[in-house]
Write an enzyme that holds these catalytic residues in place. Structure first.
Site, PDB file in Angstrom:
ATOM      1  N   SER A 129       0.821  -1.219   0.000  1.00 29.12           N
ATOM      2  CA  SER A 129       0.000   0.000   0.000  1.00 29.12           C
ATOM      3  C   SER A 129       0.854   1.268   0.000  1.00 29.12           C
ATOM      4  O   SER A 129       1.939   1.306   0.590  1.00 29.12           O
ATOM      5  CB  SER A 129      -0.897   0.023   1.228  1.00 29.12           C
ATOM      6  OG  SER A 129      -1.646  -1.154   1.310  1.00 29.12           O
ATOM      7  N   GLU A 244      -2.718 -14.269   1.592  1.00 25.86           N
ATOM      8  CA  GLU A 244      -2.961 -13.345   2.704  1.00 25.86           C
ATOM      9  C   GLU A 244      -4.426 -13.435   3.131  1.00 25.86           C
ATOM     10  O   GLU A 244      -4.739 -13.509   4.319  1.00 25.86           O
ATOM     11  CB  GLU A 244      -2.631 -11.909   2.264  1.00 25.86           C
ATOM     12  CG  GLU A 244      -2.815 -10.898   3.387  1.00 25.86           C
ATOM     13  CD  GLU A 244      -2.429  -9.472   2.984  1.00 25.86           C
ATOM     14  OE1 GLU A 244      -2.015  -9.254   1.829  1.00 25.86           O
ATOM     15  OE2 GLU A 244      -2.550  -8.578   3.841  1.00 25.86           O
TER      16      GLU A 244
END
Ligand SMILES: Cc1cc2nc3c(=O)[nH]c(=O)nc-3n(C[C@H](O)[C@H](O)[C@H](O)COP(=O)(O)OP(=O)(O)OC[C@H]3O[C@@H](n4cnc5c(N)ncnc54)[C@H](O)[C@@H]3O)c2cc1C
Length: 397
Positions: A129, A244
Site C-alpha cells: 500500500s 494473505e
C-alpha cells in the site's frame, strides 16, 4: 473431503496440546490470553520453539523445510496452538513471501531466504500500500529505476505492519512507467538496513503503533532481489494476496476468542446471574458459534483443493469477508462483557511494564483494546467492500 477426525488425527491433537502446554512460557501465555500487548521477542521466542520441534512452517511442503501436513493437520495444529495461548505465527514471511519464493523465486533466493524465515532470523514486512494506492493497488508510484545490475528505489509505502521490527520488506515497485499500470510493476526484496530506508510509526485507534510509513529514498537494491520476471510483479502480487486473504480467515484465532468470550461471560454477572445465561446474549453467542463452524469447513474445503493442486481463486475473498465479520462480532461481544468498564480505556495499561490500576481491572480494559484493534480486519488484506466487488464479479456472474 473426510469430515471426521481419524484416530491418528486425534493422537496428533493430543501431541500438539501436550507440546504447547509444556513448551509455551507461562508468562507469555498469560499475556496472550489476557489480550496484552506483545513484543517482537515474544513472537520470535515462540517461532524458535516451534522451529526446534520441526513445526516452524506448518503450511510448507517438506522439500522446503516444512511439515508437509494435510489441511486437517494444519487446522488441528493451529487450533491447539491458539487454544493453548500461543502467539500467532507472523504471516509476512511464512505465509506471504515464502509461497511466492517457492513458486516464482530463483533457486538462490529460495536457498537464501526460506531457512531464515522458518528460524525467524529474518522478520519480513509487506510493502504494497501507498498513500495513493490501497484498494487501487495498481496505481502505485514507488519507482525502481534500473541502473546496470542494481535498481534505485524511491517512494513511500504506508500501513506497513511491523516494519519497525522487520529487517526485510517485499515491495511492489514501478519499473515501467508507460503502458497499462499492471504491466509495469515488479516484486522486489529490500534489505531494511539499506541506506535511504526510513520507518515512521502510525498510532492507531487502540493506542498501539503496529503500522508504519516506510520512506524509500534512492535505495540501491541488487537486481538479483527481483522475484520472477521484471515487470511481471502483478501476477505475483495477486498470488500473494490469495494467501494473505486465506490467512485472515483466522479460524484458530476465532475459536480462541469464542472460548475466551464464553469463559468471561460465565463470570460476568448481569442482574445477579451470569451474562452467558442471559437469553439474548446467549443466542448471539450460539449464532456466532454456528457461523464459525460453517466458516471453518469452507476453509478446509479451500485448503484441500489447494493441496490437490487447484489454485486459490476468488474463494479467498469469501473467507476473508466472513472471517473478518466473525472476528469483529466476537470483539463486539467481548466488549459488551466489559460493559461500562470498557469506556475509560487506558492504552498504556496494555504495556507489559504497566503497574497502575484501571477501572474494572486489566482484563476489562484489554477487552476494549481488542474491540478497537479488530476494526482493522475488514480493511487490511483488501477491504471487505472491495472483496464483495470481486465476489460479485467472478462468483455470482
Ligand atoms: C491495521 C492495518 C494494517 C495494514 N497492513 C498493511 C501492510 O502490512 N502492508 C500493506 O501493504 N498494506 C497494509 N495495510 C493497508 C491495507 O491493505 C489498505 O488500507 C487497504 O487495501 C485499503 O486501502 P486504503 O486504506 O488506501 O483505502 P481506500 O482504497 O482509499 O478505500 C477507502 C474506502 O473506500 C472503499 N472503496 C474503495 N474502492 C472501492 C470500490 N471500488 N468499491 C467499493 N468501495 C470502495 C473502501 O472499501 C474503503 O472503505 C494495512 C491496513 C491496516 C488498517
Amino acid at each position: 473431503m473426510e469430515l471426521a477426525e481419524s484416530s491418528e488425527d486425534l493422537a496428533f491433537r493430543d501431541e500438539v496440546r501436550a507440546f504447547v502446554a509444556a513448551s509455551l512460557p507461562a508468562a507469555l501465555r498469560d499475556r496472550v490470553l489476557g489480550f496484552r500487548r506483545l513484543e517482537r521477542e515474544d513472537y520470535v521466542a515462540w517461532q524458535r520453539i516451534l522451529h526446534a520441534r520441526g513445526w516452524g512452517a506448518p503450511g510448507w511442503p517438506r522439500e522446503h523445510g516444512g511439515t508437509g501436513w494435510s489441511a486437517r493437520r494444519r487446522a488441528i495444529f493451529e487450533e491447539e496452538c491458539f487454544e493453548g495461548g500461543a502467539p500467532r505465527q507472523m504471516p509476512f514471511g511464512l505465509s506471504m513471501v515464502a509461497p511466492v519464493l517457492m513458486k516464482f523465486g530463483s533457486t538462490a533466493q529460495r536457498a537464501r531466504f526460506l531457512p531464515r524465515i522458518v528460524s525467524n532470523e529474518d522478520w519480513w514486512c509487506q510493502g504494497y500500500s501507498e498513500p495513493g494506492a490501497g484498494s487501487d493497488l495498481a496505481s502505485l508510484k514507488t519507482r525502481a529505476e534500473r541502473r546496470g545490475d542494481v535498481l534505485v528505489v524511491t517512494g513511500q509505502k504506508t500501513w506497513t505492519s511491523f516494519a519497525h521490527w522487520a529487517n526485510w520488506i517485499f515491495c511492489l515497485v514501478r519499473t515501467r512507467p508507460e503502458g497499462k499500470p499492471q504491466t509495469g510493476i515488479s516484486f522486489l526484496l529490500i534489505d531494511m538496513s539499506s541506506r535511504g530506508v526510513r520507518v515512521k510509526p502510525i498510532r492507531t485507534l487502540d493506542g498501539g503503533a503496529d503500522v508504519n510509513e516506510v520512506f524509500l529514498d534512492e535505495v540501491v537494491v541488487p537486481a538479483a532481489n527481483l522475484v520472477g520476471e521484471e515487470h511481471g510483479g502483478w501476477t505475483i502480487a495477486k498470488y500473494l494476496l490469495g494467501h494473505e486473504r486465506t490467512n485472515i480467515a483466522g479460524i484458530g484465532m476465532c475459536k480462541r476468542l469464542l472460548k475466551r468470550l464464553k469463559d468471561i461471560a460465565r463470570n460476568e454477572l448481569e442482574g445477579g446471574r451470569p451474562l452467558l445465561a442471559e437469553p439474548l446474549f446467549r443466542r448471539r453467542v450460539s449464532q456466532l458459534e454456528i457461523e464459525l463452524l460453517s466458516h471453518e469447513w469452507s476453509l478446509m474445503r479451500l485448503i484441500s483443493l489447494e493441496q490437490a493442486g487447484k489454485p486459490v481463486g476468488t474463494e479467498a475473498s469469501i473467507l476473508k469477508v466472513r472471517g473478518s465479520e466473525i472476528q469483529q462480532e466476537l470483539g463486539r461481544l467481548l466488549m459488551e462483557c466489559a460493559g461500562p468498564y470498557a469506556l475509560p480505556y487506558l492504552p498504556e495499561a496494555l504495556d507489559p511494564l504497566f503497574s497502575g490500576e484501571t477501572a474494572g481491572g486489566a482484563l476489562r480494559n484489554a477487552l476494549a483494546a481488542q474491540y478497537l484493534d479488530l476494526r482493522k480486519v475488514s480493511i487490511y488484506g483488501g477491504t471487505n467492500e472491495v472483496q464483495k466487488n470481486i465476489i460479485a464479479r467472478s462468483v455470482l456472474r
